[in-house]
Design a protein around this motif. Structure first.
Motif, PDB file in Angstrom:
ATOM      1  N   PHE A  99       1.021  -1.296  -0.007  1.00 23.94           N
ATOM      2  CA  PHE A  99      -0.024  -0.206  -0.055  1.00 23.94           C
ATOM      3  C   PHE A  99       0.597   1.344   0.113  1.00 23.94           C
ATOM      4  N   GLU A 100       0.346   2.127  -0.652  1.00 24.81           N
ATOM      5  CA  GLU A 100       0.974   3.780  -0.801  1.00 24.81           C
ATOM      6  C   GLU A 100       0.044   4.559  -0.519  1.00 24.81           C
ATOM      7  N   LEU A 101       0.243   5.661  -0.062  1.00 28.09           N
ATOM      8  CA  LEU A 101      -0.801   6.599   0.511  1.00 28.09           C
ATOM      9  C   LEU A 101      -0.770   7.769  -0.623  1.00 28.09           C
ATOM     10  N   GLY A 102      -1.554   7.908  -1.478  1.00 24.47           N
ATOM     11  CA  GLY A 102      -2.022   9.116  -2.221  1.00 24.47           C
ATOM     12  C   GLY A 102      -2.863   9.957  -1.555  1.00 24.47           C
ATOM     13  N   ILE A 103      -2.624  11.208  -1.259  1.00 26.34           N
ATOM     14  CA  ILE A 103      -3.718  12.045  -0.694  1.00 26.34           C
ATOM     15  C   ILE A 103      -3.744  13.385  -1.092  1.00 26.34           C
ATOM     16  N   GLY A 104      -4.649  13.830  -0.885  1.00 29.44           N
ATOM     17  CA  GLY A 104      -4.866  15.521  -1.290  1.00 29.44           C
ATOM     18  C   GLY A 104      -5.764  16.200  -0.361  1.00 29.44           C
ATOM     19  N   ALA A 105      -5.574  17.621  -0.376  1.00 34.50           N
ATOM     20  CA  ALA A 105      -6.097  18.584   0.578  1.00 34.50           C
ATOM     21  C   ALA A 105      -7.598  18.594   0.404  1.00 34.50           C
ATOM     22  N   GLY A 106      -8.321  18.306  -0.722  1.00 31.28           N
ATOM     23  CA  GLY A 106      -9.653  18.284  -0.947  1.00 31.28           C
ATOM     24  C   GLY A 106     -10.007  18.996  -2.099  1.00 31.28           C
ATOM     25  N   ALA A 107     -11.127  18.596  -2.623  1.00 30.08           N
ATOM     26  CA  ALA A 107     -11.675  19.172  -3.866  1.00 30.08           C
ATOM     27  C   ALA A 107     -13.268  19.340  -3.718  1.00 30.08           C
ATOM     28  N   PHE A 108     -13.930  19.831  -4.554  1.00 34.71           N
ATOM     29  CA  PHE A 108     -15.500  19.499  -4.637  1.00 34.71           C
ATOM     30  C   PHE A 108     -15.968  19.847  -3.234  1.00 34.71           C
ATOM     31  N   ILE A 170       5.674   3.414   3.885  1.00 32.95           N
ATOM     32  CA  ILE A 170       4.753   3.784   3.028  1.00 32.95           C
ATOM     33  C   ILE A 170       5.057   5.219   2.475  1.00 32.95           C
ATOM     34  N   GLU A 171       4.944   5.361   1.073  1.00 32.39           N
ATOM     35  CA  GLU A 171       5.198   6.572   0.566  1.00 32.39           C
ATOM     36  C   GLU A 171       4.122   7.426   0.548  1.00 32.39           C
ATOM     37  N   VAL A 172       4.185   8.764   0.815  1.00 28.39           N
ATOM     38  CA  VAL A 172       3.069   9.841   0.893  1.00 28.39           C
ATOM     39  C   VAL A 172       3.108  10.683  -0.497  1.00 28.39           C
ATOM     40  N   TRP A 173       2.312  10.119  -1.299  1.00 27.95           N
ATOM     41  CA  TRP A 173       2.228  11.066  -2.709  1.00 27.95           C
ATOM     42  C   TRP A 173       0.945  11.841  -2.697  1.00 27.95           C
ATOM     43  N   VAL A 174       1.349  13.214  -3.024  1.00 27.55           N
ATOM     44  CA  VAL A 174       0.573  14.387  -2.768  1.00 27.55           C
ATOM     45  C   VAL A 174      -0.179  14.873  -4.231  1.00 27.55           C
ATOM     46  N   GLY A 175      -1.397  15.031  -4.384  1.00 27.64           N
ATOM     47  CA  GLY A 175      -1.986  15.482  -5.437  1.00 27.64           C
ATOM     48  C   GLY A 175      -2.003  16.996  -5.331  1.00 27.64           C
ATOM     49  N   SER A 176      -1.076  17.712  -6.216  1.00 30.12           N
ATOM     50  CA  SER A 176      -1.107  19.128  -6.094  1.00 30.12           C
ATOM     51  C   SER A 176      -0.814  19.751  -7.373  1.00 30.12           C
ATOM     52  N   TYR A 177      -1.429  21.184  -7.283  1.00 29.81           N
ATOM     53  CA  TYR A 177      -1.215  21.999  -8.588  1.00 29.81           C
ATOM     54  C   TYR A 177      -0.798  23.019  -8.582  1.00 29.81           C
ATOM     55  N   LYS A 178      -1.273  23.914  -7.356  1.00 29.61           N
ATOM     56  CA  LYS A 178      -1.224  25.403  -7.099  1.00 29.61           C
ATOM     57  C   LYS A 178       0.214  25.780  -6.253  1.00 29.61           C
ATOM     58  N   PRO A 179       0.841  26.613  -6.412  1.00 27.09           N
ATOM     59  CA  PRO A 179       2.204  27.090  -5.819  1.00 27.09           C
ATOM     60  C   PRO A 179       2.536  26.461  -4.318  1.00 27.09           C
ATOM     61  N   GLY A 186       7.291  19.488  -2.210  1.00 31.57           N
ATOM     62  CA  GLY A 186       8.559  19.307  -2.215  1.00 31.57           C
ATOM     63  C   GLY A 186       9.203  19.287  -0.802  1.00 31.57           C
ATOM     64  N   ALA A 187       8.492  19.802   0.219  1.00 28.70           N
ATOM     65  CA  ALA A 187       8.969  20.021   1.539  1.00 28.70           C
ATOM     66  C   ALA A 187       8.887  18.915   2.402  1.00 28.70           C
ATOM     67  N   VAL A 188       7.497  18.092   2.049  1.00 27.82           N
ATOM     68  CA  VAL A 188       7.077  16.928   2.902  1.00 27.82           C
ATOM     69  C   VAL A 188       6.806  15.610   2.353  1.00 27.82           C
ATOM     70  N   GLY A 189       6.458  15.734   1.002  1.00 26.43           N
ATOM     71  CA  GLY A 189       5.938  14.559   0.166  1.00 26.43           C
ATOM     72  C   GLY A 189       7.181  13.622  -0.191  1.00 26.43           C
ATOM     73  N   ASP A 190       6.721  12.286  -0.509  1.00 30.14           N
ATOM     74  CA  ASP A 190       7.383  11.423  -1.140  1.00 30.14           C
ATOM     75  C   ASP A 190       7.446  11.276  -2.711  1.00 30.14           C
ATOM     76  N   GLY A 191       6.134  11.864  -3.171  1.00 30.06           N
ATOM     77  CA  GLY A 191       5.824  11.863  -4.648  1.00 30.06           C
ATOM     78  C   GLY A 191       4.728  12.792  -4.845  1.00 30.06           C
TER      79      GLY A 191
END
Length: 300
Positions: A99-108, A170-179, A186-191
């Motif tokens: 298992f790897e952890l893809g995570i986002g701040a939220g949308a919709f 477990i790697e933490v992969w972040v879904g991100s687009y804005k600055p 870059g500071a805390v993610g693994d992906g």
């Protein structure tokens, strides 16, 4: 040109539709059998036409043997980090470290609020995600002394016990687009896990976004290569003539994916389409050829 040197991963970006619930499982089994590396599921807990992603991840893990699994990406506002940390570690143990952890701040946010989640501003969402990642990693760190305590405004903890320990890191992969989200990655993610169709200029956005992640990684005392670059490509097909990114013959797919790896540092390719035949062809005709081409160019 940027090549961060990671191993290549090939996988699927699956829609967990209720109407074809068995299809998501069939796709996962196909990926496992065909030798793909990763299967990921969209996560929209407020969407009644979708299966619950965590339930699907657990069921899929029990039905497979080797393929790695992740949400793409899990909606933090509806999945509290303390519970998510324990659930992730538990699934990693039960699946043998898959298992790897893809995570986002939220949308919709209307959907999130309708389900009882807290509506946050974009700035608050970034701060909450940074806080949540720290909470999750602290709960996984069973070798540290004392209980977990966090005084942050979003996810305070006052003495939570650590554990369970995941079966692997477990790697933490972040879904991100804005600055600010890219800087967090870059500071805390693994992906970094974006969808190319959501990037403002598609593939042309990658150099600028990579640069923001790299700068934030260096500022945090990390090498840029600490952050794997992944990419979802939703609209794909095999066709006789070239029509665009991953829309053409297999040879074109190979050249485009190798270029993404060697020029833009992308080393995990997750395709949509929800099609078993396409997935099998991707595994058989594209993935091995990309690995060979990238390995040859890296040796040069």
């Amino acid at each position: 040109m940027t090549d961060y040197g990671h191993d290549l991963l090939f996988g699927l970006f699956v829609t967990p539709g209720v109407a074809q619930a068995r299809h998501a499982l069939d796709l996962t089994a196909t990926a496992d059998r065909a030798g793909l590396d990763l299967v990921t599921f969209q996560d929209h807990p407020y969407q009644p036409t979708f299966l619950d992603t965590w339930t699907l991840l657990s069921y899929a893990a029990a039905r497979t043997e080797r393929v790695r699994l992740s949400g793409n990406v899990l909606s933090l506002p509806l999945r509290p980090p303390g519970v998510l940390a324990r659930a992730a570690a538990s699934l990693d143990v039960l699946s043998g470290g898959r298992f790897e952890l893809g995570i986002g701040a939220g949308a919709f946010w209307d959907g999130i609020a309708a389900m009882g989640g807290r509506r946050l501003t974009p700035s608050q969402g970034v701060d909450a995600l940074r806080e949540a990642i720290a909470v999750i990693r602290d709960l996984w760190d069973v070798d540290a002394h004392g209980a977990v305590r966090h005084e942050g405004p979003f996810y305070p903890m006052t003495g939570a016990k650590r554990g369970p320990k995941p079966a692997h890191d477990i790697e933490v992969w972040v879904g991100s687009y804005k600055p600010r989200m890219l800087a967090l990655t870059g500071a805390v993610g693994d992906g970094w896990l974006p969808t190319v169709e959501y990037l403002p200029d598609g593939v042309a956005s990658l150099p600028g976004h990579n640069a923001r992640i790299d700068e934030a990684a260096v500022a945090a005392g990390r090498p840029p290569a600490a952050v794997r670059r992944l990419l979802n490509v939703m609209n794909v097909r095999f066709s006789p003539t070239s029509r665009g990114l991953l829309d053409g013959p297999p040879g074109q797919w190979v050249e485009q994916l190798a270029d993404l790896a060697l020029t833009h540092g992308v080393t995990a390719f997750l395709i949509g389409g929800d099609d078993r035949t396409l997935a099998e062809r991707y595994a058989a005709e594209v993935a091995p050829a990309v690995r060979e081409l990238v390995a040859r160019e890296r040796r040069r």
